[in-house]
Write a protein that holds these residues in place. Structure first.
Motif, PDB file in Angstrom:
ATOM      1  N   VAL A 131       0.850  -1.182   0.000  1.00 19.59           N
ATOM      2  CA  VAL A 131       0.000   0.000   0.000  1.00 19.59           C
ATOM      3  C   VAL A 131       0.888   1.235   0.000  1.00 19.59           C
ATOM      4  CG1 VAL A 131      -1.791   1.236   1.265  1.00 19.59           C
ATOM      5  CG2 VAL A 131      -1.751  -1.266   1.303  1.00 19.59           C
ATOM      6  N   ALA A 132       0.543   2.205  -0.800  1.00 19.55           N
ATOM      7  CA  ALA A 132       1.319   3.439  -0.823  1.00 19.55           C
ATOM      8  C   ALA A 132       1.401   4.032   0.575  1.00 19.55           C
ATOM      9  CB  ALA A 132       0.685   4.438  -1.787  1.00 19.55           C
ATOM     10  N   ARG A 133       2.605   4.348   1.008  1.00 21.37           N
ATOM     11  CA  ARG A 133       2.802   4.883   2.359  1.00 21.37           C
ATOM     12  C   ARG A 133       2.094   6.225   2.517  1.00 21.37           C
ATOM     13  NH1 ARG A 133       6.436   3.286   6.217  1.00 21.37           N
ATOM     14  NH2 ARG A 133       7.456   1.931   4.704  1.00 21.37           N
ATOM     15  N   THR A 134       2.011   6.993   1.448  1.00 21.06           N
ATOM     16  CA  THR A 134       1.275   8.254   1.450  1.00 21.06           C
ATOM     17  C   THR A 134       0.229   8.177   0.348  1.00 21.06           C
ATOM     18  OG1 THR A 134       3.298   9.391   2.163  1.00 21.06           O
ATOM     19  CG2 THR A 134       1.472  10.767   1.413  1.00 21.06           C
ATOM     20  N   PRO A 135      -0.912   7.545   0.603  1.00 22.99           N
ATOM     21  CA  PRO A 135      -1.929   7.384  -0.445  1.00 22.99           C
ATOM     22  C   PRO A 135      -2.500   8.718  -0.883  1.00 22.99           C
ATOM     23  CG  PRO A 135      -2.323   5.904   1.415  1.00 22.99           C
ATOM     24  CD  PRO A 135      -1.301   6.900   1.848  1.00 22.99           C
ATOM     25  N   ARG A 136      -3.048   8.720  -2.073  1.00 21.32           N
ATOM     26  CA  ARG A 136      -3.684   9.923  -2.588  1.00 21.32           C
ATOM     27  C   ARG A 136      -4.981  10.206  -1.832  1.00 21.32           C
ATOM     28  NH1 ARG A 136      -2.586   7.017  -7.258  1.00 21.32           N
ATOM     29  NH2 ARG A 136      -4.793   6.468  -7.411  1.00 21.32           N
ATOM     30  N   ALA A 137      -5.428  11.469  -1.891  1.00 15.45           N
ATOM     31  CA  ALA A 137      -6.710  11.830  -1.307  1.00 15.45           C
ATOM     32  C   ALA A 137      -7.805  10.974  -1.938  1.00 15.45           C
ATOM     33  CB  ALA A 137      -6.993  13.313  -1.549  1.00 15.45           C
ATOM     34  N   ALA A 164       1.767   3.652  14.385  1.00 14.18           N
ATOM     35  CA  ALA A 164       1.213   4.982  14.584  1.00 14.18           C
ATOM     36  C   ALA A 164       2.354   6.008  14.418  1.00 14.18           C
ATOM     37  CB  ALA A 164       0.521   5.065  15.935  1.00 14.18           C
ATOM     38  N   SER A 165       2.287   7.112  15.101  1.00 20.68           N
ATOM     39  CA  SER A 165       3.203   8.223  14.808  1.00 20.68           C
ATOM     40  C   SER A 165       4.650   7.930  15.184  1.00 20.68           C
ATOM     41  CB  SER A 165       2.748   9.482  15.540  1.00 20.68           C
ATOM     42  OG  SER A 165       3.627  10.558  15.262  1.00 20.68           O
ATOM     43  N   GLY A 166       5.543   8.360  14.319  1.00 23.12           N
ATOM     44  CA  GLY A 166       6.978   8.301  14.593  1.00 23.12           C
ATOM     45  C   GLY A 166       7.539   9.637  15.033  1.00 23.12           C
ATOM     46  N   ARG A 167       6.692  10.486  15.643  1.00 25.17           N
ATOM     47  CA  ARG A 167       7.104  11.851  16.009  1.00 25.17           C
ATOM     48  C   ARG A 167       6.925  12.110  17.501  1.00 25.17           C
ATOM     49  NH1 ARG A 167       8.126  15.057  11.676  1.00 25.17           N
ATOM     50  NH2 ARG A 167       7.353  14.445   9.623  1.00 25.17           N
ATOM     51  N   ASP A 176       9.848  15.820  16.349  1.00 21.60           N
ATOM     52  CA  ASP A 176       8.764  15.769  17.324  1.00 21.60           C
ATOM     53  C   ASP A 176       7.566  16.588  16.858  1.00 21.60           C
ATOM     54  OD1 ASP A 176       7.543  15.277  19.902  1.00 21.60           O
ATOM     55  OD2 ASP A 176       8.008  17.362  20.372  1.00 21.60           O
ATOM     56  N   ASP A 177       6.380  16.077  17.145  1.00 15.23           N
ATOM     57  CA  ASP A 177       5.148  16.822  16.877  1.00 15.23           C
ATOM     58  C   ASP A 177       4.293  16.734  18.128  1.00 15.23           C
ATOM     59  OD1 ASP A 177       2.510  17.645  16.085  1.00 15.23           O
ATOM     60  OD2 ASP A 177       3.087  17.300  13.994  1.00 15.23           O
ATOM     61  N   PRO A 178       3.953  17.858  18.743  1.00 17.78           N
ATOM     62  CA  PRO A 178       3.187  17.811  19.993  1.00 17.78           C
ATOM     63  C   PRO A 178       1.795  17.223  19.834  1.00 17.78           C
ATOM     64  CG  PRO A 178       3.419  20.070  19.190  1.00 17.78           C
ATOM     65  CD  PRO A 178       4.329  19.235  18.362  1.00 17.78           C
ATOM     66  N   ALA A 179       1.306  17.104  18.594  1.00 18.87           N
ATOM     67  CA  ALA A 179      -0.016  16.515  18.369  1.00 18.87           C
ATOM     68  C   ALA A 179       0.016  14.992  18.427  1.00 18.87           C
ATOM     69  CB  ALA A 179      -0.571  16.963  17.016  1.00 18.87           C
ATOM     70  N   ALA A 180       1.208  14.400  18.356  1.00 19.65           N
ATOM     71  CA  ALA A 180       1.310  12.945  18.239  1.00 19.65           C
ATOM     72  C   ALA A 180       0.738  12.189  19.436  1.00 19.65           C
ATOM     73  CB  ALA A 180       2.762  12.540  17.985  1.00 19.65           C
ATOM     74  N   PRO A 181       1.047  12.569  20.697  1.00 18.82           N
ATOM     75  CA  PRO A 181       0.552  11.755  21.827  1.00 18.82           C
ATOM     76  C   PRO A 181      -0.959  11.626  21.871  1.00 18.82           C
ATOM     77  CG  PRO A 181       2.343  13.175  22.539  1.00 18.82           C
ATOM     78  CD  PRO A 181       1.987  13.616  21.153  1.00 18.82           C
ATOM     79  N   ALA A 182      -1.689  12.730  21.717  1.00 14.09           N
ATOM     80  CA  ALA A 182      -3.152  12.663  21.785  1.00 14.09           C
ATOM     81  C   ALA A 182      -3.716  11.880  20.599  1.00 14.09           C
ATOM     82  CB  ALA A 182      -3.744  14.074  21.827  1.00 14.09           C
ATOM     83  N   TYR A 183      -3.168  12.117  19.414  1.00  8.00           N
ATOM     84  CA  TYR A 183      -3.631  11.390  18.222  1.00  8.00           C
ATOM     85  C   TYR A 183      -3.443   9.893  18.415  1.00  8.00           C
ATOM     86  CZ  TYR A 183      -3.966  10.022  13.284  1.00  8.00           C
ATOM     87  OH  TYR A 183      -4.332   9.423  12.093  1.00  8.00           O
ATOM     88  N   ALA A 211      -0.355  11.113   7.473  1.00  6.16           N
ATOM     89  CA  ALA A 211       0.940  11.263   6.815  1.00  6.16           C
ATOM     90  C   ALA A 211       1.786  12.325   7.509  1.00  6.16           C
ATOM     91  CB  ALA A 211       0.732  11.622   5.346  1.00  6.16           C
ATOM     92  N   ALA A 212       1.170  13.427   7.928  1.00  2.00           N
ATOM     93  CA  ALA A 212       1.913  14.497   8.598  1.00  2.00           C
ATOM     94  C   ALA A 212       2.516  14.016   9.910  1.00  2.00           C
ATOM     95  CB  ALA A 212       0.999  15.695   8.835  1.00  2.00           C
ATOM     96  N   LEU A 213       1.853  13.054  10.566  1.00  2.59           N
ATOM     97  CA  LEU A 213       2.350  12.530  11.833  1.00  2.59           C
ATOM     98  C   LEU A 213       3.187  11.270  11.645  1.00  2.59           C
ATOM     99  CD1 LEU A 213      -0.805  13.081  14.063  1.00  2.59           C
ATOM    100  CD2 LEU A 213       1.389  14.256  14.257  1.00  2.59           C
ATOM    101  N   ALA A 214       3.499  10.923  10.391  1.00  5.63           N
ATOM    102  CA  ALA A 214       4.322   9.746  10.071  1.00  5.63           C
ATOM    103  C   ALA A 214       3.676   8.463  10.569  1.00  5.63           C
ATOM    104  CB  ALA A 214       5.745   9.903  10.635  1.00  5.63           C
ATOM    105  N   VAL A 215       2.362   8.367  10.390  1.00  6.55           N
ATOM    106  CA  VAL A 215       1.610   7.148  10.713  1.00  6.55           C
ATOM    107  C   VAL A 215       1.662   6.233   9.495  1.00  6.55           C
ATOM    108  CG1 VAL A 215      -0.656   6.205  11.296  1.00  6.55           C
ATOM    109  CG2 VAL A 215       0.101   8.382  12.302  1.00  6.55           C
ATOM    110  N   THR A 216       2.345   5.121   9.598  1.00  8.63           N
ATOM    111  CA  THR A 216       2.518   4.243   8.436  1.00  8.63           C
ATOM    112  C   THR A 216       1.395   3.222   8.291  1.00  8.63           C
ATOM    113  OG1 THR A 216       3.839   2.582   9.618  1.00  8.63           O
ATOM    114  CG2 THR A 216       5.023   4.454   8.634  1.00  8.63           C
ATOM    115  N   GLY A 217       0.527   3.117   9.321  1.00  5.58           N
ATOM    116  CA  GLY A 217      -0.511   2.095   9.267  1.00  5.58           C
ATOM    117  C   GLY A 217      -1.811   2.523   8.633  1.00  5.58           C
TER     118      GLY A 217
END
Length: 255
Positions: A131-137, A164-167, A176-183, A211-217
């Motif tokens: 599956v494309a790691r960053t699929p199209r819209a 899930a997130s790698g950030r 790091d992305d501060p949105a990652a823990p809650a997401y 994709a912005a949070l580096a979620v590969t799943g």
């Protein structure tokens, strides 16, 4: 018909030797191998679903079935093939699948799943969807359709590779992305619950945010949702934060 799915992390650290002399993921590896063994136990056929940077490639597809036989290799992510061969008893795993795309080496995510299948004692032909790691819209519909098609014959188990997130903090693979823990807290909770409301929330996850949070799943989980085709789920899934990345591991059993 889907009988079960193993949800396993998208990290090369699951391969013995990948982290050098210090085994950074021994407990996570054991959990992943156990999930795979449990999911495939009652299955007649197995299909790997894994993310790949080049899945869309020149075909402009969001999901591609690999041709077989296809060799497993983790060399592209820095793990020499002889380490993988040693881990599975001297021979690289081979996979056969459902339609031709002219590829001879499985990408790292799929190769990781093949390694886990070998470690779990499963042998024989294995289907493989990348599956494309960053699929199209708008890709979710096509991914779910691919999931339904993947389990159309026989009692089928999926091995679904994705994290899930790698950030998470300075140790993360990416910034790091501060949105990652809650997401990730919401995501892991929904994967662990897998009740109708949770499945609806998983289906509604936005690809661009993942994709912005580096979620590969994101893509592989959309395939999994399609494979369920409305079946009820008994889930045994937990989250594991390792070296700044949030992973999930466990099983979904169709009831």
């Amino acid at each position: 018909m889907l009988v079960a799915a193993a949800l396993v992390p998208d990290t090369v650290l699951l391969v013995p030797g990948a982290s050098g002399r210090t085994d950074a993921a021994g407990a996570l590896r054991a959990a992943a191998v156990g999930a795979v063994a449990s999911a495939v136990r009652a299955a007649d056929r197995v299909v790997v679903v894994a993310p790949d940077d080049g899945a869309a490639g020149s075909t402009a597809d969001d999901v591609v079935a690999l041709a077989g036989p296809v060799s497993a290799s983790l060399a592209p992510v820095g793990v020499p093939d002889h380490l993988l061969a040693d881990a599975v008893g001297g021979d690289l795993v081979a996979v056969s699948s459902v339609r031709t795309q002219g590829r001879r080496v499985a990408p790292p995510g799929a190769s990781l799943a093949l390694h886990l299948l070998a470690a779990a004692g499963r042998s024989g032909p294995t289907g493989c969807l990348v599956v494309a790691r960053t699929p199209r819209a708008g890709a979710a519909g096509a991914l779910r359709t691919a999931g339904r098609a993947a389990v159309g014959e026989g009692r089928t188990a999926l091995v679904v590779v994705g994290s899930a997130s790698g950030r998470h903090g300075p140790d993360g693979p990416l910034a790091d992305d501060p949105a990652a823990p809650a997401y990730d807290a919401r995501l892991v909770a929904d994967l662990a619950a897998a009740d109708p409301d949770a499945l609806d929330r998983l289906a509604g996850l936005v690809a661009d945010e993942a994709a912005a949070l580096a979620v590969t799943g994101w893509g592989p989980w959309q395939v999994l949702l399609g494979a369920l085709d409305g079946a009820r789920v008994v889930a045994d899934v937990r989250g594991v934060l390792l070296l700044g990345a949030q992973h999930v591991v466990g099983t979904w059993v169709a009831a």
